[in-house]
Design a protein around this motif. Structure first.
Motif, PDB file in Angstrom:
ATOM      1  N   GLY A 298       0.772  -1.237   0.000  1.00 51.80           N
ATOM      2  CA  GLY A 298       0.000   0.000   0.000  1.00 51.80           C
ATOM      3  C   GLY A 298       0.802   1.285   0.000  1.00 51.80           C
ATOM      4  N   HIS A 299       2.130   1.212  -0.173  1.00 56.20           N
ATOM      5  CA  HIS A 299       2.933   2.432  -0.090  1.00 56.20           C
ATOM      6  C   HIS A 299       3.128   3.048  -1.474  1.00 56.20           C
ATOM      7  CE1 HIS A 299       5.263   4.840   2.754  1.00 56.20           C
ATOM      8  NE2 HIS A 299       6.088   5.105   1.736  1.00 56.20           N
ATOM      9  N   LEU A 300       3.642   4.281  -1.476  1.00 48.32           N
ATOM     10  CA  LEU A 300       3.868   5.021  -2.708  1.00 48.32           C
ATOM     11  C   LEU A 300       5.084   4.473  -3.453  1.00 48.32           C
ATOM     12  CD1 LEU A 300       3.305   8.572  -1.194  1.00 48.32           C
ATOM     13  CD2 LEU A 300       1.703   7.297  -2.617  1.00 48.32           C
ATOM     14  N   PRO A 301       5.097   4.574  -4.788  1.00 46.61           N
ATOM     15  CA  PRO A 301       6.231   4.048  -5.557  1.00 46.61           C
ATOM     16  C   PRO A 301       7.495   4.851  -5.303  1.00 46.61           C
ATOM     17  CG  PRO A 301       4.777   5.322  -6.981  1.00 46.61           C
ATOM     18  CD  PRO A 301       4.076   5.191  -5.659  1.00 46.61           C
ATOM     19  N   PRO A 302       8.652   4.216  -5.375  1.00 47.47           N
ATOM     20  CA  PRO A 302       9.916   4.929  -5.130  1.00 47.47           C
ATOM     21  C   PRO A 302      10.304   5.800  -6.321  1.00 47.47           C
ATOM     22  CG  PRO A 302      10.364   2.676  -5.737  1.00 47.47           C
ATOM     23  CD  PRO A 302       8.861   2.797  -5.653  1.00 47.47           C
ATOM     24  N   VAL A 303      11.303   6.634  -6.106  1.00 45.55           N
ATOM     25  CA  VAL A 303      11.841   7.497  -7.157  1.00 45.55           C
ATOM     26  C   VAL A 303      13.263   7.052  -7.477  1.00 45.55           C
ATOM     27  CG1 VAL A 303      12.471   9.855  -7.803  1.00 45.55           C
ATOM     28  CG2 VAL A 303      10.432   9.449  -6.420  1.00 45.55           C
ATOM     29  N   LEU A 304      13.580   7.019  -8.780  1.00 49.92           N
ATOM     30  CA  LEU A 304      14.931   6.691  -9.231  1.00 49.92           C
ATOM     31  C   LEU A 304      15.586   7.962  -9.742  1.00 49.92           C
ATOM     32  CD1 LEU A 304      17.147   4.623  -9.915  1.00 49.92           C
ATOM     33  CD2 LEU A 304      16.039   4.336 -12.154  1.00 49.92           C
ATOM     34  N   LEU A 305      16.761   8.308  -9.175  1.00 48.96           N
ATOM     35  CA  LEU A 305      17.529   9.479  -9.592  1.00 48.96           C
ATOM     36  C   LEU A 305      18.793   9.017 -10.291  1.00 48.96           C
ATOM     37  CD1 LEU A 305      16.032  10.272  -6.739  1.00 48.96           C
ATOM     38  CD2 LEU A 305      17.525  12.254  -6.850  1.00 48.96           C
ATOM     39  N   GLY A 306      19.007   9.522 -11.515  1.00 48.52           N
ATOM     40  CA  GLY A 306      20.220   9.202 -12.226  1.00 48.52           C
ATOM     41  C   GLY A 306      21.346  10.135 -11.842  1.00 48.52           C
ATOM     42  N   PRO A 307      22.572   9.754 -12.112  1.00 47.34           N
ATOM     43  CA  PRO A 307      23.720  10.601 -11.737  1.00 47.34           C
ATOM     44  C   PRO A 307      23.757  11.920 -12.487  1.00 47.34           C
ATOM     45  CG  PRO A 307      24.418   8.732 -13.073  1.00 47.34           C
ATOM     46  CD  PRO A 307      22.987   8.494 -12.739  1.00 47.34           C
ATOM     47  N   GLU A 308      23.028  12.033 -13.614  1.00 50.65           N
ATOM     48  CA  GLU A 308      23.012  13.276 -14.388  1.00 50.65           C
ATOM     49  C   GLU A 308      21.880  14.205 -13.975  1.00 50.65           C
ATOM     50  OE1 GLU A 308      25.516  13.892 -16.312  1.00 50.65           O
ATOM     51  OE2 GLU A 308      26.305  11.902 -15.843  1.00 50.65           O
ATOM     52  N   GLY A 309      21.099  13.823 -12.965  1.00 51.29           N
ATOM     53  CA  GLY A 309      20.045  14.703 -12.475  1.00 51.29           C
ATOM     54  C   GLY A 309      18.646  14.309 -12.876  1.00 51.29           C
ATOM     55  N   GLY A 310      18.481  13.263 -13.662  1.00 51.60           N
ATOM     56  CA  GLY A 310      17.138  12.814 -14.027  1.00 51.60           C
ATOM     57  C   GLY A 310      16.446  12.169 -12.838  1.00 51.60           C
ATOM     58  N   PHE A 313       9.572   8.234 -11.298  1.00 51.75           N
ATOM     59  CA  PHE A 313       8.993   7.224 -10.421  1.00 51.75           C
ATOM     60  C   PHE A 313       9.191   5.840 -11.038  1.00 51.75           C
ATOM     61  CE2 PHE A 313       6.553  11.012  -9.244  1.00 51.75           C
ATOM     62  CZ  PHE A 313       6.689  10.963  -7.870  1.00 51.75           C
ATOM     63  N   HIS A 314       9.470   4.888 -10.178  1.00 48.87           N
ATOM     64  CA  HIS A 314       9.550   3.496 -10.623  1.00 48.87           C
ATOM     65  C   HIS A 314       8.191   2.851 -10.376  1.00 48.87           C
ATOM     66  CE1 HIS A 314      10.979  -0.504 -11.440  1.00 48.87           C
ATOM     67  NE2 HIS A 314      10.578  -0.918 -10.248  1.00 48.87           N
ATOM     68  N   PRO A 315       7.485   2.437 -11.422  1.00 44.07           N
ATOM     69  CA  PRO A 315       6.130   1.880 -11.227  1.00 44.07           C
ATOM     70  C   PRO A 315       6.160   0.667 -10.308  1.00 44.07           C
ATOM     71  CG  PRO A 315       6.659   2.175 -13.562  1.00 44.07           C
ATOM     72  CD  PRO A 315       7.923   2.380 -12.808  1.00 44.07           C
ATOM     73  N   LEU A 316       5.256   0.673  -9.350  1.00 52.36           N
ATOM     74  CA  LEU A 316       5.174  -0.432  -8.393  1.00 52.36           C
ATOM     75  C   LEU A 316       3.756  -0.494  -7.854  1.00 52.36           C
ATOM     76  CD1 LEU A 316       6.998  -2.581  -7.039  1.00 52.36           C
ATOM     77  CD2 LEU A 316       7.296  -0.986  -5.148  1.00 52.36           C
ATOM     78  N   PRO A 317       3.037  -1.590  -8.080  1.00 44.43           N
ATOM     79  CA  PRO A 317       1.665  -1.670  -7.560  1.00 44.43           C
ATOM     80  C   PRO A 317       1.643  -1.533  -6.037  1.00 44.43           C
ATOM     81  CG  PRO A 317       2.116  -3.448  -9.103  1.00 44.43           C
ATOM     82  CD  PRO A 317       3.425  -2.790  -8.817  1.00 44.43           C
ATOM     83  N   ALA A 318       0.494  -1.046  -5.529  1.00 43.68           N
ATOM     84  CA  ALA A 318       0.372  -0.844  -4.086  1.00 43.68           C
ATOM     85  C   ALA A 318      -0.204  -2.063  -3.378  1.00 43.68           C
ATOM     86  CB  ALA A 318      -0.495   0.375  -3.804  1.00 43.68           C
ATOM     87  N   ASN A 319      -1.200  -2.720  -4.015  1.00 45.98           N
ATOM     88  CA  ASN A 319      -1.882  -3.863  -3.399  1.00 45.98           C
ATOM     89  C   ASN A 319      -2.465  -3.501  -2.034  1.00 45.98           C
ATOM     90  OD1 ASN A 319      -1.055  -5.177  -5.708  1.00 45.98           O
ATOM     91  ND2 ASN A 319      -0.575  -7.080  -4.637  1.00 45.98           N
ATOM     92  N   ALA A 320      -2.593  -4.497  -1.141  1.00 48.08           N
ATOM     93  CA  ALA A 320      -3.227  -4.286   0.164  1.00 48.08           C
ATOM     94  C   ALA A 320      -2.266  -3.625   1.137  1.00 48.08           C
ATOM     95  CB  ALA A 320      -3.696  -5.625   0.727  1.00 48.08           C
ATOM     96  N   VAL A 321      -2.835  -2.977   2.162  1.00 44.57           N
ATOM     97  CA  VAL A 321      -2.027  -2.442   3.254  1.00 44.57           C
ATOM     98  C   VAL A 321      -1.710  -3.555   4.241  1.00 44.57           C
ATOM     99  CG1 VAL A 321      -2.968  -0.112   3.027  1.00 44.57           C
ATOM    100  CG2 VAL A 321      -4.099  -1.773   4.524  1.00 44.57           C
ATOM    101  N   ALA A 322      -0.792  -3.315   5.147  1.00 49.55           N
ATOM    102  CA  ALA A 322      -0.375  -4.328   6.116  1.00 49.55           C
ATOM    103  C   ALA A 322      -1.090  -4.127   7.438  1.00 49.55           C
ATOM    104  CB  ALA A 322       1.132  -4.269   6.325  1.00 49.55           C
TER     105      ALA A 322
END
Length: 414
Positions: A298-310, A313-322
């Motif tokens: 149930g959490h928010l998807p993470p963010v991927l930062l590249g070394p050049e500043g890009g 978001f990395h897509p990731l389903p939330a599904n059920a909470v814990a």
């Protein structure tokens, strides 16, 4: 509440002279002979105060005896504290002690509702009221009764204040204990050169429901965790402590993110009469290859930062909470990091932070802050996001906990 100065002139359109009918039933004035009362009222006036407006201000001089003709006023000994004010009902006299002893006012008096107040100047009190036959005795009797009543109210107000201060001390101690359970970034794996880490947490209250964690699963695998308990305050803090403790215990027995998250969910759901829940995101980084495996409840998807500043978001389903259903399955996923890539985990207190107009910082604000900052290391990136959220929020009160956790993979041979 507005802390205005004492009103010295009546509002436009309001009568500036009282009538004998206004004094019917008033202590001290109601029993005076009509000729004397008329003479007194000719030297008095009526003032009106809007709700929240200051009638008397602590530490300022007061030159009038006040009689509340209509509405309700409130005595506040300290406007900064949240203890319960002492009410002043219609018909009550106040401000008498500062007139008698000539000292500044000892408390704030605010209009709780719209108030109509009869103001008797100090010279009128001394020249006309006190010198009336039998008035001095009546004044002493009435002042004695008022002082007794005020003493009781003051005692109760002080008792409430002490309770408030004791609770504040307990909450401060609870916050220190809670924050002490979180790993401090400076102490994380000082000998490990294959990654750099940073974390930041800003509870909305003294205690909160967000948490983060990082620990090694053997010599080459790093577990990152971020959680957000539903709700705020003490109940969320207690559930947070339980979830964090269970997660660490599961990590000691289980080798993968999905298994650890599933074990935490089962344990929380097995004994949860209040039906509380937590969003939970676990990431296991293989420090040899840069591969990341996720387990998400149930959490928010993470963010991927590249070394050049890009930043994306990395897509990731939330599904059920814990914490609700023991058999609930979390979502899983994988991500391949390149040397210099940074993975950012965050709570919804970041993206849902609002400005005074209730506009959210949102996902776009998070990505924009990271792209603009082009952080050289995880700690710099977290500071940039926190500063951007603060600028966006401005004067708006923080509504939710803000938590950030970031790791940069430096490569297998760093």
């Amino acid at each position: 509440m507005r802390h205005a100065a004492v009103m010295t002139e009546p509002r436009e359109g309001a009568p500036d002279r009282p009538s004998p009918a206004d004094c019917a039933g008033l202590a001290l004035l109601g029993g005076l002979p009509p000729p004397l009362l008329a003479r007194i009222l000719a030297r008095c006036r009526i003032a009106r105060f809007a709700p929240g407006e200051a009638i008397l201000v602590r530490d300022q001089q007061n030159e009038s005896l006040h009689f509340l003709l209509a509405g309700q006023a409130e005595i506040h000994f300290d406007l900064a504290e949240r203890s319960r004010p002492i009410p002043i009902p219609a018909g009550r006299m106040f401000g008498e002690m500062s007139v008698i002893d000539g000292l500044p006012v000892s408390a704030h008096v605010l209009a709780g509702t719209a108030c109509r107040v009869l103001l008797v100047p100090a010279p009128v009190f001394w020249e006309e009221v006190v010198t009336a036959p039998g008035a001095a005795r009546d004044i002493m009797r009435q002042l004695s009764g008022l002082l007794r009543a005020d003493a009781l109210r003051l005692t109760e107000a002080l008792r409430e204040r002490l309770k408030h201060e004791a609770l504040a001390r307990e909450l401060t101690l609870a916050r220190e204990i809670q924050m002490g359970m979180l790993r401090q970034p400076d102490d994380w794996f000082p000998a490990e050169r294959r990654c750099d880490m940073a974390a930041l947490i800003e509870p909305a209250r003294l205690v909160g429901g967000d948490f983060y964690d990082a620990q090694m699963l053997g010599p080459d695998r790093l577990l990152l965790t971020i959680g957000d308990v539903a709700g705020k305050g003490i109940s969320a803090a207690l559930f947070m402590v339980r979830a964090l403790t269970l997660m660490r215990a599961e990590a000691a027995e289980t080798a993968d993110a999905a298994g650890i998250a599933a074990g935490v969910n089962r344990a929380l759901a097995a004994d949860n009469p209040a039906s509380m829940f937590v969003t939970l995101l676990l990431a296991v980084l293989d420090l040899r290859s840069g591969e990341v495996s996720f387990a998400n409840y149930g959490h928010l998807p993470p963010v991927l930062l590249g070394p050049e500043g890009g930043a994306a978001f990395h897509p990731l389903p939330a599904n059920a909470v814990a914490g609700i259903m023991a058999g609930a399955q979390g979502a899983t996923g994988r991500l391949q990091l390149q040397p210099g890539d940074t993975l950012l985990l965050y709570s919804d207190g970041v993206t849902e932070a609002v400005d005074p107009g209730m506009t959210q910082f949102a996902e776009a604000g998070l990505l924009a802050a990271l792209r603009e900052a082009r952080p050289a290391d995880p700690a710099t990136g977290l500071r940039a996001v926190s500063a951007a959220v603060a600028r966006h929020a401005g004067a708006a009160e923080q509504a939710d906990d803000i938590t950030l956790l970031a790791v940069r993979w430096n490569g297998p041979a760093a």
